[in-house]
Design an enzyme around this catalytic site. Structure first.
Site, PDB file in Angstrom:
ATOM      1  N   PHE A   1       0.806  -1.224   0.000  1.00  0.00           N
ATOM      2  CA  PHE A   1       0.000   0.000   0.000  1.00  0.00           C
ATOM      3  C   PHE A   1       0.835   1.268   0.000  1.00  0.00           C
ATOM      4  CE2 PHE A   1      -0.036  -1.895   4.290  1.00  0.00           C
ATOM      5  CZ  PHE A   1       0.678  -0.938   5.006  1.00  0.00           C
TER       6      PHE A   1
ATOM      7  N   GLY B   1       1.252   3.698  -3.222  1.00  0.00           N
ATOM      8  CA  GLY B   1       0.299   4.742  -3.590  1.00  0.00           C
ATOM      9  C   GLY B   1      -0.193   5.587  -2.439  1.00  0.00           C
ATOM     10  N   HIS B   2       0.258   5.319  -1.219  1.00  0.00           N
ATOM     11  CA  HIS B   2      -0.269   6.035  -0.037  1.00  0.00           C
ATOM     12  C   HIS B   2       0.873   6.465   0.867  1.00  0.00           C
ATOM     13  CE1 HIS B   2      -2.834   6.715   3.553  1.00  0.00           C
ATOM     14  NE2 HIS B   2      -3.783   6.871   2.663  1.00  0.00           N
ATOM     15  N   PHE B   3       1.540   7.440   0.674  1.00  0.00           N
ATOM     16  CA  PHE B   3       1.565   8.382  -0.428  1.00  0.00           C
ATOM     17  C   PHE B   3       2.963   8.396  -1.001  1.00  0.00           C
ATOM     18  CE2 PHE B   3      -1.570  10.030   2.641  1.00  0.00           C
ATOM     19  CZ  PHE B   3      -2.702  10.077   1.842  1.00  0.00           C
TER      20      PHE B   3
ATOM     21  N   VAL C   1       2.461   6.695   4.492  1.00  0.00           N
ATOM     22  CA  VAL C   1       1.639   6.656   5.700  1.00  0.00           C
ATOM     23  C   VAL C   1       0.718   5.443   5.578  1.00  0.00           C
ATOM     24  CG1 VAL C   1      -0.143   7.850   7.048  1.00  0.00           C
ATOM     25  CG2 VAL C   1       1.677   9.171   5.951  1.00  0.00           C
TER      26      VAL C   1
END
Length: 143
Positions: free
Chosen positions: A44, A47-49, A54
């Site tokens: 994850f 893409g986050h971020f 985070v």
């Protein structure tokens, strides 16, 4: 104490969605404590971020729910044929960002368990500070 092999014997979750690495404490049917080591290798974080990784809050809540699911399934005699589903979340609060290198300590206590419905309170901590907290309601159903 339970390692990831023992956890996967109870929970149906698998990579990349198994969010509990170890159970370090169980107090009967009332409380359970699980750990999640957060690394930059988590899918994850792509893409986050980008440039500012985070852990998504919903995944922190999911990690608490999986830990609570362990507490529930330990109490069910025919647990091999059961799964735990979310029913409700209340009073969810995100207090501190969780970043790569952190270790989440999920503390989940049973508030009420009647029939197949459970109410639990979960707290996710990093270095002793509250990162996330939530009240969770779950139901034990047939797989």
């Amino acid at each position: 104490m339970m390692d990831v092999r023992q956890i996967t014997e109870l929970l149906p979750h698998r990579y990349p969605f198994l969010l509990v690495d170890r159970i370090v404490e169980v107090q009967g049917t009332q409380k359970i404590v699980g750990l999640k080591n957060v690394t930059i290798n988590e899918p994850f974080f792509q893409g986050h971020f980008p440039g500012h990784p985070v852990m998504p809050g919903v995944l922190i809540v999911e990690a608490m729910a999986q830990t609570g699911g362990m507490l529930l399934l330990e109490q069910i005699p025919d647990r091999d044929t059961k799964v735990v589903y979310f029913m409700a979340l209340d009073n969810v609060k995100f207090r501190k960002p969780v970043v790569p290198g952190d270790q989440l300590r999920m503390e989940v206590e049973m508030l009420q368990f009647r029939g197949k419905i459970a109410r639990m309170k979960g707290t996710a901590l990093v270095d002793g500070q509250v990162a996330t907290e939530a009240e969770m309601m779950a139901c034990v159903v047939d797989r």
